[in-house]
Design a protein around this motif. Structure first.
Motif, mmCIF file in Angstrom:
data_model
loop_
_atom_site.group_PDB
_atom_site.id
_atom_site.type_symbol
_atom_site.label_atom_id
_atom_site.label_comp_id
_atom_site.label_asym_id
_atom_site.label_seq_id
_atom_site.Cartn_x
_atom_site.Cartn_y
_atom_site.Cartn_z
ATOM 1 N N ASN A 19 5.413 71.397 60.642
ATOM 2 C CA ASN A 19 6.615 71.628 59.841
ATOM 3 C C ASN A 19 7.879 71.177 60.574
ATOM 4 O O ASN A 19 8.919 70.997 59.954
ATOM 5 N N LEU A 20 7.766 71.028 61.908
ATOM 6 C CA LEU A 20 8.922 70.666 62.719
ATOM 7 C C LEU A 20 8.723 69.312 63.382
ATOM 8 O O LEU A 20 7.607 68.897 63.686
ATOM 9 N N LYS A 21 9.855 68.643 63.644
ATOM 10 C CA LYS A 21 9.812 67.411 64.411
ATOM 11 C C LYS A 21 9.699 67.736 65.896
ATOM 12 O O LYS A 21 9.820 68.880 66.321
ATOM 13 N N ARG A 22 9.500 66.721 66.713
ATOM 14 C CA ARG A 22 9.389 66.948 68.162
ATOM 15 C C ARG A 22 10.686 67.503 68.744
ATOM 16 O O ARG A 22 10.699 68.131 69.810
ATOM 17 N N SER A 23 11.781 67.285 68.049
ATOM 18 C CA SER A 23 13.075 67.806 68.511
ATOM 19 C C SER A 23 13.248 69.284 68.185
ATOM 20 O O SER A 23 14.202 69.913 68.640
ATOM 21 N N GLY A 24 12.347 69.832 67.377
ATOM 22 C CA GLY A 24 12.459 71.218 66.957
ATOM 23 C C GLY A 24 13.179 71.377 65.627
ATOM 24 O O GLY A 24 13.287 72.497 65.106
ATOM 25 N N ALA A 40 17.177 63.961 67.648
ATOM 26 C CA ALA A 40 17.064 64.889 66.515
ATOM 27 C C ALA A 40 16.314 64.300 65.344
ATOM 28 O O ALA A 40 15.858 65.034 64.459
ATOM 29 N N ASN A 41 16.146 62.970 65.349
ATOM 30 C CA ASN A 41 15.465 62.323 64.237
ATOM 31 C C ASN A 41 13.957 62.228 64.463
ATOM 32 O O ASN A 41 13.243 61.695 63.606
ATOM 33 N N GLN A 42 13.481 62.661 65.622
ATOM 34 C CA GLN A 42 12.054 62.538 65.918
ATOM 35 C C GLN A 42 11.424 63.909 66.184
ATOM 36 O O GLN A 42 12.091 64.876 66.431
#
Length: 495
Positions: free
Chosen positions: A448-453, A493-495
């Motif tokens: 549900n989350l990206k690697r950036s959180g 933030a995009n990843q």
């Protein structure tokens, strides 16, 4: 707090299921429906016995009347002559004595026996402690059927005759039923859908020879719904000349001008779907319904990049039985792990959950806590890790498969939960443009989350409503904060 989701598809046994209600949850789960059907069986048994007793009583009375009628049929020119003939006939005399002495005792006994009161006592006993449907259950079942027809764009004629997405059943609707469905759609503002229900009601009324209602009555509803639809369409166009109307609630042309069947088929063929994180709420709803119907939203080039493979995750435990992985989407990453559970484990989980199932809640308005949803009608059972040894084994197995930490005792994951939810066949991701079909023993997996959180809007998803069947789902929510070294954060933030 971020969560990673794993969904275990437990089973897809076929049975009819209604979907949603607000203040009552009688038909929100197959177990509730099964209990209600069992309750009706008891009621039917009492009524059947009452009918049998009443018919036996009436048979005795009819026999008495038939015996008397055979005497009356004696031909005579006057009442005096008739009585003289009867009184002078020894057979008539015998049968008269038999009727008024022997037969009358039986008739009198049957008349004095109150089968109705006895049946009423039995019905009261059946209802004692039982949960009978209420008004909200009835309206909820109607709402569910209207929603199913809308989501899956079921052929109205086939639906009314018991054909549910290609499967013929013996469950049919009457003209009166279709009229009620049309009223329900009308009250919800879905005037075009209401017209379809009313038109089917009109057809059925003719086929039924106006048994449940008359065609002229239905025609009044049809015309009223058409007028409301066209007036609403005109008002919308005046406010927003470029407005795009939802195909589920309105046709693009006034219904007075439509070529009845052609108009709708042209709308369906001309649809275009958008996917991605920047689509509108209307696109979300349209995509969701399309995915539930099994329509393809991604182009063939993207679909060709998807694959299936075996993977042992570099774990000795999985060397001899590697995980079967099916890829549904690359961005976002959505997978199904096949054959994760055994039949015995499935039954154990279901038995553990059944006594704990309760209506699921959703997040309400800010400051109001959780509340019952009128759309999501699942039942949930939270299973603590120490409830059964199997749950601990499943936690370790999930950790091996996903490569993530999943121990709820160490706050690495939330409890394993088991849902009895609506099933139309898939979990749909309207922004990703894909749907995951329920597969027994399989586990759907996504982040549900990206690697950036940051939350990944492309993972917005929902369960397709129940059409024919039910679905047991066991969810495992894996906490993001416990995966510091297993799934490292990225600053982008995009990843």
């Amino acid at each position: 707090m971020g969560l990673i989701r794993v969904i275990f598809m437990i089973t897809t046994t076929m049975m009819m299921l209604g979907t949603r209600t607000v203040s009552s949850d009688m038909f929100s789960a197959s177990a509730d429906l099964a209990n209600t059907f069992r309750l009706e069986q008891k009621v039917v048994n009492v009524l059947g016995e009452l009918v049998a007793q009443t018919e036996a009583k009436l048979s005795i009375i009819r026999q008495y009347l038939e015996d008397y009628q055979s005497v009356v049929e004696e031909k005579a020119t006057s009442e005096e002559e008739f009585i003289e003939r009867v009184a002078g006939n020894p057979i008539h005399a015998y049968r008269l004595m038999k009727r008024l002495y022997f037969d009358w005792q039986t008739v009198e006994k049957e008349i004095k026996t109150d089968n109705w009161r006895n049946a009423l006592r039995q019905l009261e006993h059946v209802r004692m402690g039982a949960k009978f449907p209420k008004e909200e259950d009835f309206f909820g079942a109607a709402q569910a059927l209207v929603r199913l027809q809308d989501t899956y764009e079921l052929n109205m004629t086939q639906l009314a005759r018991g054909n549910l997405w290609g499967r013929q059943t013996r469950a049919e609707l009457t003209a009166q039923d279709c009229l009620f469905m049309g009223k329900h759609a009308f009250n919800a503002g879905a005037y075009a859908r209401a017209v379809e229900w009313f038109e089917e009601s009109y057809i059925l009324a003719g086929l039924e020879n106006n048994k449940t209602l008359r065609q002229d009555q239905v025609m009044e509803f049809i015309q009223h719904a058409i007028n409301m639809h066209d007036d609403t369409l005109q008002q919308t166009k005046q406010r927003q000349p470029m407005a795009v109307l939802s195909h589920t609630n309105s046709f693009q042309l006034p219904l007075r001008e439509r070529p009845a069947v052609v108009q709708r088929s042209e709308i369906i063929r001309s649809r275009k779907y958008n996917v991605g994180k920047h689509i509108s709420d209307q696109d979300d709803a349209s995509n969701f319904n399309a995915l539930c119907r099994g329509e393809k939203l991604l182009d063939d080039i993207l679909l060709a990049e998807l694959k299936c493979w075996y993977d042992n995750r570099h774990q000795p435990y999985l060397l001899l039985m590697p995980i079967k992985i099916e890829q549904h989407s690359i961005e976002p990453a959505i997978y199904t792990f096949h054959d994760v559970l055994s039949d015995e484990e499935i039954e154990t989980i279901k038995e553990l959950a059944k006594p704990l199932l309760a209506r699921s809640l959703v997040q309400g308005k800010i400051g109001t806590g959780h509340e019952i949803s009128s759309v999501r009608t699942s039942k949930t059972a939270w299973l603590p890790e120490g409830l059964h040894p199997l749950l601990n084994r499943l936690t370790r197995r999930i950790a091996l498969i996903t490569g993530l930490k999943t121990d709820p005792i160490r706050d690495e994951a939330e409890l394993l939960q088991l849902n009895d939810v609506e099933r139309g066949g898939s979990t749909a991701f309207p922004r990703a443009g894909v749907a995951v079909k329920p597969t027994k023993k399989g586990a759907a997996f996504w982040f549900n989350l990206k690697r950036s959180g940051k939350p990944d809007p492309l993972t917005l998803h929902g369960a397709c409503p129940v059409l024919l069947g039910h679905k047991w789902v066991s969810n495992k929510w894996i906490r993001e904060t416990a995966q510091t070294f297993n799934r490292r954060c990225l600053l982008d933030a995009n990843q």
